[in-house]
Design a protein around this motif. Structure first.
Motif, PDB file in Angstrom:
ATOM      1  N   LEU A  36       0.813  -1.221   0.000  1.00 38.26           N
ATOM      2  CA  LEU A  36       0.000   0.000   0.000  1.00 38.26           C
ATOM      3  C   LEU A  36       0.848   1.272   0.000  1.00 38.26           C
ATOM      4  N   LYS A  37       2.175   1.109   0.011  1.00 35.14           N
ATOM      5  CA  LYS A  37       3.042   2.286   0.042  1.00 35.14           C
ATOM      6  C   LYS A  37       3.278   2.795  -1.377  1.00 35.14           C
ATOM      7  N   GLY A  38       3.131   4.098  -1.571  1.00 30.02           N
ATOM      8  CA  GLY A  38       3.285   4.685  -2.894  1.00 30.02           C
ATOM      9  C   GLY A  38       4.737   4.732  -3.336  1.00 30.02           C
ATOM     10  N   THR A  39       4.930   5.047  -4.627  1.00 30.09           N
ATOM     11  CA  THR A  39       6.284   5.051  -5.177  1.00 30.09           C
ATOM     12  C   THR A  39       7.176   6.105  -4.527  1.00 30.09           C
ATOM     13  N   THR A  40       6.560   7.157  -3.971  1.00 27.59           N
ATOM     14  CA  THR A  40       7.381   8.209  -3.373  1.00 27.59           C
ATOM     15  C   THR A  40       7.762   7.892  -1.940  1.00 27.59           C
ATOM     16  N   GLU A  41       7.093   6.896  -1.356  1.00 25.65           N
ATOM     17  CA  GLU A  41       7.389   6.574   0.038  1.00 25.65           C
ATOM     18  C   GLU A  41       8.540   5.578   0.126  1.00 25.65           C
ATOM     19  N   ASP A  42       9.518   5.889   0.981  1.00 24.04           N
ATOM     20  CA  ASP A  42      10.667   5.011   1.153  1.00 24.04           C
ATOM     21  C   ASP A  42      10.244   3.752   1.903  1.00 24.04           C
ATOM     22  N   TYR A  44      12.398   1.426   2.678  1.00 22.11           N
ATOM     23  CA  TYR A  44      13.597   0.865   3.310  1.00 22.11           C
ATOM     24  C   TYR A  44      13.975   1.571   4.612  1.00 22.11           C
ATOM     25  N   THR A  45      13.029   2.314   5.215  1.00 18.12           N
ATOM     26  CA  THR A  45      13.402   3.109   6.384  1.00 18.12           C
ATOM     27  C   THR A  45      13.842   2.243   7.553  1.00 18.12           C
ATOM     28  N   SER A  46      14.705   2.831   8.381  1.00 17.21           N
ATOM     29  CA  SER A  46      15.091   2.177   9.623  1.00 17.21           C
ATOM     30  C   SER A  46      14.983   3.206  10.739  1.00 17.21           C
ATOM     31  N   PRO A  47      14.225   2.953  11.783  1.00 11.82           N
ATOM     32  CA  PRO A  47      13.381   1.771  11.987  1.00 11.82           C
ATOM     33  C   PRO A  47      12.236   1.688  10.981  1.00 11.82           C
ATOM     34  N   PRO A  48      11.787   0.462  10.676  1.00 12.91           N
ATOM     35  CA  PRO A  48      10.734   0.285   9.666  1.00 12.91           C
ATOM     36  C   PRO A  48       9.443   0.987  10.073  1.00 12.91           C
ATOM     37  N   ARG A  49       8.736   1.530   9.071  1.00 11.14           N
ATOM     38  CA  ARG A  49       7.461   2.181   9.358  1.00 11.14           C
ATOM     39  C   ARG A  49       6.328   1.245   8.945  1.00 11.14           C
ATOM     40  N   PHE A  50       5.473   0.888   9.910  1.00 11.34           N
ATOM     41  CA  PHE A  50       4.463  -0.128   9.623  1.00 11.34           C
ATOM     42  C   PHE A  50       3.248   0.416   8.892  1.00 11.34           C
ATOM     43  N   ARG A  53       2.244   6.009   4.810  1.00 18.29           N
ATOM     44  CA  ARG A  53       1.866   7.391   5.093  1.00 18.29           C
ATOM     45  C   ARG A  53       0.702   7.841   4.206  1.00 18.29           C
ATOM     46  N   HIS A  54       0.774   7.489   2.910  1.00 21.92           N
ATOM     47  CA  HIS A  54      -0.344   7.800   2.005  1.00 21.92           C
ATOM     48  C   HIS A  54      -0.772   6.516   1.319  1.00 21.92           C
ATOM     49  N   PRO A  55      -1.623   5.721   1.968  1.00 28.83           N
ATOM     50  CA  PRO A  55      -2.003   4.409   1.405  1.00 28.83           C
ATOM     51  C   PRO A  55      -2.574   4.570   0.000  1.00 28.83           C
ATOM     52  N   ARG A 242       7.344  -3.316  -3.702  1.00 31.28           N
ATOM     53  CA  ARG A 242       5.929  -2.937  -3.612  1.00 31.28           C
ATOM     54  C   ARG A 242       5.075  -3.777  -4.567  1.00 31.28           C
ATOM     55  N   LEU A 243       5.618  -3.989  -5.797  1.00 33.75           N
ATOM     56  CA  LEU A 243       4.861  -4.748  -6.792  1.00 33.75           C
ATOM     57  C   LEU A 243       4.753  -6.211  -6.397  1.00 33.75           C
TER      58      LEU A 243
END
Lengths: 277, 293
Positions: A36-42, A44-50, A53-55, A242-243
C-alpha cells in the motif's frame, strides 16, 4: 473444577500468545503495508514504518500492467475448482466402494491407494512431465489438474468416513429396494458432509498453492497459475518490493477469506485425520 | 452383513472405483514405474534413450552437485524435524486452555499454513532483504546488516526457519486433538504431588502424546527431505552462491526439465529421493514400535 488459572499465569499466556501472533501474522501485515506504500514513500526506512503514510492501490494496478495477474488468478481458480470437483466425485465413489461394497479384489484396490500414498510426487514429476508431453497436454491447465485429480489420501479419508456411518440405515434401504447408486447418493453421501467439506477445502488449497508441478508443466507465460506467475514476477521485478507485495496479497487474500469463513472444517479435518491416524 | 443378500451387481464396485483407480494408476503408479525404467537409460527430453545400466548412478557418485544436494536435504531433516516436533507442541499447550479470545489466536496461528509456500517465501525474501524489515530493526538497534540471502549457510538456515514457521499452525492443530485426549486428572494429580510445569511436561504431557510426536516426526521428516519451493524461491533457481544451496528435488527439477533435460539422470536422482523418504518413514515407525510399551 479444582484446576484454576491464576491471574499471573493468564497474563503470561496472553503475553506469549501476542508474541506468537506478531511472529505468525506480522509478516503478512508487513507485506500488506508494503503493497500500500506509494512510489514516493521510502520502503527501506530504519526503523521500519508499519503504517503507509499515504495508502494507495497504485501497486495493484501497476502489477497488472507488468504481468497478467488477474488472468493468472483466473487460471488458478479454474485449476482449483476442477480439482475440488474431481476429488469430491472420484474420492467419494472410490471410498464408498472400499467401505461399503463386498467384492473380490477389494483389498487389492485398497492397496493400490495405500501404495500410491508412499510415492512422493517430487520423485515422479519428471516422468509425469514426459507423459504429458507424449499426450500433447503439456502447457495446458488440464495437465496441471490431472495428477492430483483424485488424491489417494482423499480416497482413504472418504473410506474411513463411510465406514463410520452405521450400516443399519443402508440395510433398510436395501430391503426397500434402493439400488447401490441411490443408496450412495441419498443415504451415504449426506451422512459424510463434514468429510466432503474437508476434502473440498484441502483440494482447493492444495491446487491453489501448488508450485513445483505447474512450474514444470507450464512453459508459456500466458498459461501460468498465480504461484508460477509470482515466481516470474519476483525473478523479473525483484527490485521493486511494492509490486511483488501487491502480487502476493492478491494470491493469499482469497485463501485467508476462505479460511476465515470455513475454519471449523480446516481444524476438524486436521484433527480427525490425526486422531484416527 | 452385506454379504448375505445381493446388494449390488458384480460390476458396480469397479464402476465406483474407476475414476480413482484410473487416475492413481495412470498418474502415480505408471510414472513411478517409468521413473524406475528411465533411471537405467540415457533418456533426454526429446529422445527415449538406451539402456545404460548403472551409468547414471555412477555419474551421480561423481557429481559434486549431487553430494551438495544430498547434504542439504539431509541437513534439512536434521535441523527442521526437532523444532517441528517440539515447537507446535508447546504452542498447543499455550492455546489449549479455554481463555477468552483463544480461538482467535488459534486461527491466527494457522494463517501461514493456508498461504502458498510461494507467497510466504516471497514475504520472507522481502523481510530478510539487505534493507528489509529484519535488517531495518537490526540497524535501528545499531547492529547488522546480516546478509541472510547472500551467505550460503544463512540462506539455508533461513529457508529452514521458514519451513518450521509455516508448519507451526498445522502441527499445533494435530497436537491439540491429541491433548484433548489426555485425562485432566493426570495433570491435577501431578500438580497435587507438587510437580512443577517442566516436570508435568516431561512426565505427563510427553508420554501422553508420544505417538502423536512420532507421527509428526514421520510427516515432517518426509516433507523436509523433499524440500523444494522454499529454497528455490529464496536462493533462486540455481541454488544460491555457486549452487551450494541446491536440494535434491531442485537437482531433479534442474537436470530433468527443459529441452536438453537429462531425464535418465534426473530419474536416478528421483529414485534416491523415493528411497530415502521410504527409509525415513520406516525408521520413524520402527522407533515407535520399539519404544512402545
Amino acid at each position: 473444577m479444582t484446576w484454576r488459572t491464576s491471574g499471573w499465569e493468564k497474563a503470561l499466556r496472553y503475553l506469549l500468545m501476542l508474541a506468537v501472533l506478531a511472529v505468525t501474522v506480522g509478516p503478512f501485515l508487513w507485506q500488506l503495508s508494503t503493497s500500500l506504500k506509494g512510489t514516493t514513500e521510502d520502503v527501506y526506512t530504519s526503523p521500519p514504518r508499519f503504517l503507509p503514510r499515504h495508502p494507495t492501490l497504485h501497486n495493484y494496478t501497476a502489477v497488472a500492467d507488468i504481468i497478467p495477474v488477474w488472468d493468472y488468478a483466473l487460471n488458478s481458480l479454474q485449476v482449483a475448482l476442477a480439482s475440488v470437483l474431481t476429488n469430491l466425485v472420484g474420492a467419494s465413489m472410490a471410498g464408498y466402494a472400499l467401505a461399503r461394497l463386498r467384492f473380490g479384489g477389494r483389498r487389492l484396490a485398497g492397496l493400490v491407494f495405500v501404495t500410491a500414498l508412499l510415492v512422493p510426487l517430487e520423485s515422479i514429476v519428471i516422468a509425469q512431465f514426459t507423459m504429458m508431453r507424449d499426450l500433447h497436454l503439456n502447457n495446458t491447465l488440464t495437465a496441471v489438474v490431472l495428477p492430483g485429480a483424485v488424491g489417494a489420501l482423499n480416497v482413504l479419508l472418504m473410506r474411513n468416513a463411510f465406514a463410520n456411518v452405521p450400516y443399519e440405515i443402508e440395510e433398510a434401504a436395501v430391503i426397500d429396494g434402493a439400488n447401490v447408486w441411490q443408496r450412495f447418493t441419498r443415504i451415504a453421501l449426506p451422512s459424510v458432509r463434514g468429510t466432503l467439506a474437508v476434502v473440498a477445502i484441502f483440494a482447493f488449497m492444495g491446487a491453489w498453492d501448488d508450485f513445483l508441478w505447474p512450474l514444470i508443466v507450464l512453459s508459456d507465460s500466458d498459461r501460468f497459475t498465480l504461484t508460477v506467475g509470482l515466481d516470474f514476477l519476483h525473478g523479473t521485478f525483484a527490485q521493486n518490493p511494492r509490486l511483488v507485495a501487491a502480487g502476493t496479497v492478491i494470491a493469499v487474500a482469497p485463501l485467508i477469506v476462505m479460511f476465515t469463513c470455513l475454519q471449523r472444517y480446516f481444524f476438524r479435518g486436521v484433527g480427525e485425520g490425526a486422531v484416527k491416524g | 452383513m452385506a454379504g448375505r443378500i445381493r446388494t449390488h451387481r458384480a460390476a458396480s464396485p469397479w464402476l465406483f472405483l474407476l475414476p480413482g483407480l484410473a487416475v492413481t494408476a495412470a498418474f502415480t503408479l505408471y510414472p513411478f514405474l517409468s521413473t524406475v525404467g528411465k533411471a537405467f537409460t540415457d533418456a533426454r527430453t526429446l529422445t527415449p534413450g538406451h539402456w545404460t545400466g548403472l551409468a547414471n548412478f555412477r555419474a551421480m557418485l561423481e557429481d559434486e552437485q549431487f553430494w551438495v544436494a544430498l547434504r542439504n536435504s539431509g541437513l534439512y531433516v536434521l535441523l527442521v524435524v526437532p523444532f517441528t516436533v517440539l515447537l507446535p507442541l508447546l504452542l498447543a499447550l499455550l492455546v489449549e486452555k479455554q481463555l477468552p479470545g483463544v480461538t482467535f489466536f488459534r486461527s491466527a496461528f494457522y494463517t501461514p499454513v493456508v498461504a502458498s509456500v510461494v507467497v510466504v517465501s516471497l514475504i520472507w525474501v522481502w523481510m530478510l532483504d539487505d534493507r528489509g524489515l529484519v535488517n531495518g530493526i537490526l540497524r535501528a538497534l545499531d547492529t547488522g546488516p546480516v546478509d541472510f540471502l547472500g551467505d550460503e549457510w544463512l540462506l539455508l538456515l533461513s529457508a529452514m526457519a521458514l519451513t518450521v514457521w509455516k508448519g507451526l499452525g498445522y502441527y499445533m492443530v494435530v497436537y491439540l486433538a491429541a491433548l484433548g485426549n489426555v485425562p485432566r486428572e493426570l495433570h491435577e494429580a501431578a500438580a497435587v504431588d507438587g510437580a512443577g510445569a517442566l516436570r508435568r511436561f516431561t512426565s505427563v504431557t510427553v508420554p501422553a502424546v508420544r505417538s502423536t510426536m512420532v507421527l509428526v516426526g514421520a510427516l515432517s521428516s518426509v516433507s523436509a527431505f523433499k524440500v523444494f519451493s522454499e529454497v528455490f524461491l529464496m536462493a533462486g533457481p540455481s541454488g544460491g552462491p555457486a549452487g551450494q544451496d541446491t536440494t535434491l528435488v531442485m537437482l531433479v527439477q534442474r537436470t530433468g526439465t527443459g529441452l536438453g533435460g537429462r531425464v535418465g539422470y534426473a530419474s536416478a536422482v528421483s529414485l534416491v529421493v523415493f528411497a530415502v523418504t521410504l527409509l525415513l518413514m520406516l525408521l520413524v515407525l520402527r522407533a515407535d514400535r520399539k519404544e512402545a510399551p
